[in-house]
Design a protein around this motif. Sequence first.
Motif, PDB file in Angstrom:
ATOM      1  N   ILE A 243     -11.776  34.320  -1.657  1.00 19.94           N
ATOM      2  CA  ILE A 243     -13.129  33.823  -1.386  1.00 19.94           C
ATOM      3  C   ILE A 243     -13.495  34.112   0.068  1.00 19.94           C
ATOM      4  O   ILE A 243     -12.646  34.056   0.968  1.00 19.94           O
ATOM      5  CB  ILE A 243     -13.219  32.307  -1.672  1.00 19.94           C
ATOM      6  N   GLU A 244     -14.765  34.409   0.313  1.00 16.69           N
ATOM      7  CA  GLU A 244     -15.234  34.709   1.665  1.00 16.69           C
ATOM      8  C   GLU A 244     -14.950  33.539   2.607  1.00 16.69           C
ATOM      9  O   GLU A 244     -15.152  32.374   2.238  1.00 16.69           O
ATOM     10  CB  GLU A 244     -16.740  34.980   1.660  1.00 16.69           C
ATOM     11  N   PRO A 245     -14.484  33.829   3.839  1.00 18.11           N
ATOM     12  CA  PRO A 245     -14.236  32.759   4.809  1.00 18.11           C
ATOM     13  C   PRO A 245     -15.456  31.868   5.033  1.00 18.11           C
ATOM     14  O   PRO A 245     -15.321  30.664   5.268  1.00 18.11           O
ATOM     15  CB  PRO A 245     -13.859  33.526   6.085  1.00 18.11           C
ATOM     16  N   GLY A 246     -16.648  32.459   4.950  1.00 18.41           N
ATOM     17  CA  GLY A 246     -17.856  31.662   5.143  1.00 18.41           C
ATOM     18  C   GLY A 246     -17.991  30.577   4.091  1.00 18.41           C
ATOM     19  O   GLY A 246     -18.430  29.455   4.392  1.00 18.41           O
ATOM     20  N   THR A 247     -17.609  30.878   2.859  1.00 21.75           N
ATOM     21  CA  THR A 247     -17.672  29.873   1.797  1.00 21.75           C
ATOM     22  C   THR A 247     -16.631  28.788   2.017  1.00 21.75           C
ATOM     23  O   THR A 247     -16.903  27.595   1.823  1.00 21.75           O
ATOM     24  CB  THR A 247     -17.450  30.543   0.421  1.00 21.75           C
ATOM     25  N   VAL A 248     -15.433  29.190   2.410  1.00 20.93           N
ATOM     26  CA  VAL A 248     -14.387  28.206   2.722  1.00 20.93           C
ATOM     27  C   VAL A 248     -14.868  27.262   3.824  1.00 20.93           C
ATOM     28  O   VAL A 248     -14.704  26.040   3.736  1.00 20.93           O
ATOM     29  CB  VAL A 248     -13.080  28.898   3.148  1.00 20.93           C
ATOM     30  N   ALA A 249     -15.479  27.828   4.850  1.00 21.35           N
ATOM     31  CA  ALA A 249     -15.970  27.019   5.967  1.00 21.35           C
ATOM     32  C   ALA A 249     -17.066  26.061   5.512  1.00 21.35           C
ATOM     33  O   ALA A 249     -17.096  24.895   5.921  1.00 21.35           O
ATOM     34  CB  ALA A 249     -16.489  27.927   7.083  1.00 21.35           C
ATOM     35  N   GLU A 250     -17.976  26.535   4.672  1.00 21.83           N
ATOM     36  CA  GLU A 250     -19.058  25.687   4.190  1.00 21.83           C
ATOM     37  C   GLU A 250     -18.518  24.510   3.386  1.00 21.83           C
ATOM     38  O   GLU A 250     -18.981  23.369   3.528  1.00 21.83           O
ATOM     39  CB  GLU A 250     -20.031  26.501   3.344  1.00 21.83           C
ATOM     40  N   VAL A 251     -17.538  24.780   2.540  1.00 21.58           N
ATOM     41  CA  VAL A 251     -16.949  23.711   1.740  1.00 21.58           C
ATOM     42  C   VAL A 251     -16.228  22.713   2.637  1.00 21.58           C
ATOM     43  O   VAL A 251     -16.329  21.491   2.450  1.00 21.58           O
ATOM     44  CB  VAL A 251     -15.994  24.296   0.681  1.00 21.58           C
ATOM     45  N   MET A 252     -15.507  23.198   3.633  1.00 22.88           N
ATOM     46  CA  MET A 252     -14.847  22.296   4.562  1.00 22.88           C
ATOM     47  C   MET A 252     -15.871  21.427   5.281  1.00 22.88           C
ATOM     48  O   MET A 252     -15.677  20.213   5.454  1.00 22.88           O
ATOM     49  CB  MET A 252     -14.005  23.086   5.564  1.00 22.88           C
ATOM     50  N   MET A 253     -16.971  22.026   5.731  1.00 16.09           N
ATOM     51  CA  MET A 253     -17.995  21.249   6.410  1.00 16.09           C
ATOM     52  C   MET A 253     -18.564  20.167   5.512  1.00 16.09           C
ATOM     53  O   MET A 253     -18.802  19.031   5.939  1.00 16.09           O
ATOM     54  CB  MET A 253     -19.116  22.166   6.904  1.00 16.09           C
ATOM     55  N   ARG A 254     -18.759  20.499   4.239  1.00 16.10           N
ATOM     56  CA  ARG A 254     -19.263  19.499   3.297  1.00 16.10           C
ATOM     57  C   ARG A 254     -18.287  18.353   3.144  1.00 16.10           C
ATOM     58  O   ARG A 254     -18.669  17.179   3.124  1.00 16.10           O
ATOM     59  CB  ARG A 254     -19.535  20.165   1.938  1.00 16.10           C
ATOM     60  N   ARG A 255     -17.004  18.674   3.041  1.00 18.18           N
ATOM     61  CA  ARG A 255     -15.996  17.619   2.908  1.00 18.18           C
ATOM     62  C   ARG A 255     -15.920  16.770   4.169  1.00 18.18           C
ATOM     63  O   ARG A 255     -15.702  15.564   4.104  1.00 18.18           O
ATOM     64  CB  ARG A 255     -14.630  18.234   2.589  1.00 18.18           C
ATOM     65  N   LEU A 256     -16.109  17.390   5.331  1.00 20.57           N
ATOM     66  CA  LEU A 256     -16.121  16.629   6.570  1.00 20.57           C
ATOM     67  C   LEU A 256     -17.323  15.694   6.628  1.00 20.57           C
ATOM     68  O   LEU A 256     -17.213  14.554   7.079  1.00 20.57           O
ATOM     69  CB  LEU A 256     -16.126  17.583   7.768  1.00 20.57           C
ATOM     70  N   VAL A 257     -18.473  16.185   6.184  1.00 17.28           N
ATOM     71  CA  VAL A 257     -19.670  15.346   6.154  1.00 17.28           C
ATOM     72  C   VAL A 257     -19.428  14.108   5.291  1.00 17.28           C
ATOM     73  O   VAL A 257     -19.809  12.993   5.637  1.00 17.28           O
ATOM     74  CB  VAL A 257     -20.877  16.142   5.608  1.00 17.28           C
TER      75      VAL A 257
END
Length: 285
Positions: A243-257
């Motif tokens: 999976i694209e790193p950008g998608t991984v980062a977006e999902v991590m940000m959502r979980r952090l939120v």
Amino acid sequence: MAPHVLLVDDSTTVRMVIAAELREAGFRVTPVPTLDAARRAFAQYRERDPFHLAILDLLLPDGDGIDLLREIRRDPALERLPVMLLSSDARFGSRLRGLGVGADDFVGKPHSKSFLISRAHVLTGNTQTESAPRAWRVLVVDADPGLRDALEKVLRIGHGCDVVALESVDQAAQFLDLEGANVDGAVVDRRCFLRVLGLLRSKQPNGVPMIVLDDSPSATWPPVAAAKRNSAVASALVMPRTIEPGTVAEVMMRRLVEDAPSSVSSSSKIPIATIDAVRRLARGA
């Protein structure tokens, strides 16, 4: 009077950017490009306007920022001065080497503005600390340097996170042993997930959001027995390494939120549908 910061970096652009950010946050800044200029600044301002914080680049034209850090710690008048190391060398050895000789923190390049400002407030004892948001600190543990670099770049530049990118569990253990080395989330390779989870749980019993990168994720992972024993194992989100790193980062940000304290800053709002889609993909649906 506002705290006085000495900024030592040979890049004109970096000096201009960080000095502007610090001044906007209420600090007074003396920016210099070399070790020699830093020594002159210490002598010049020692009596009439001493520094409350020094931010040192590791690599300078006339020497190593660590050398100046050692000089500061040997000087009775400066030994208690808070020091933050600044470097584009994000390798763990630089972090540990600097923190081991008396630095108070490390900021990577490109830097997270919110993290740098927040730490500057804390290290100088500025009363604005209470209202200043801090950046999320995300731990990335993976043996693939290309993947680490890509995730670090998108998390740091795209989302303003402070990223600690390491290649092994041993490095993660060393980092987490450092005082104050807490993290808000983690992205780890499946092969080291359980060991990293154990390290995090020993330091932060409440746990942190975790993403596990797997070569071939399936519904059989994490192991059912391990998941039953540990709710943190069951809650880890498995994502394909492709999976694209950008998608991984977006999902991590959502979980952090969703999971991190409200005192931590965020500019990312990822729809719940994104999480659901990734979960289905991770299960091979």
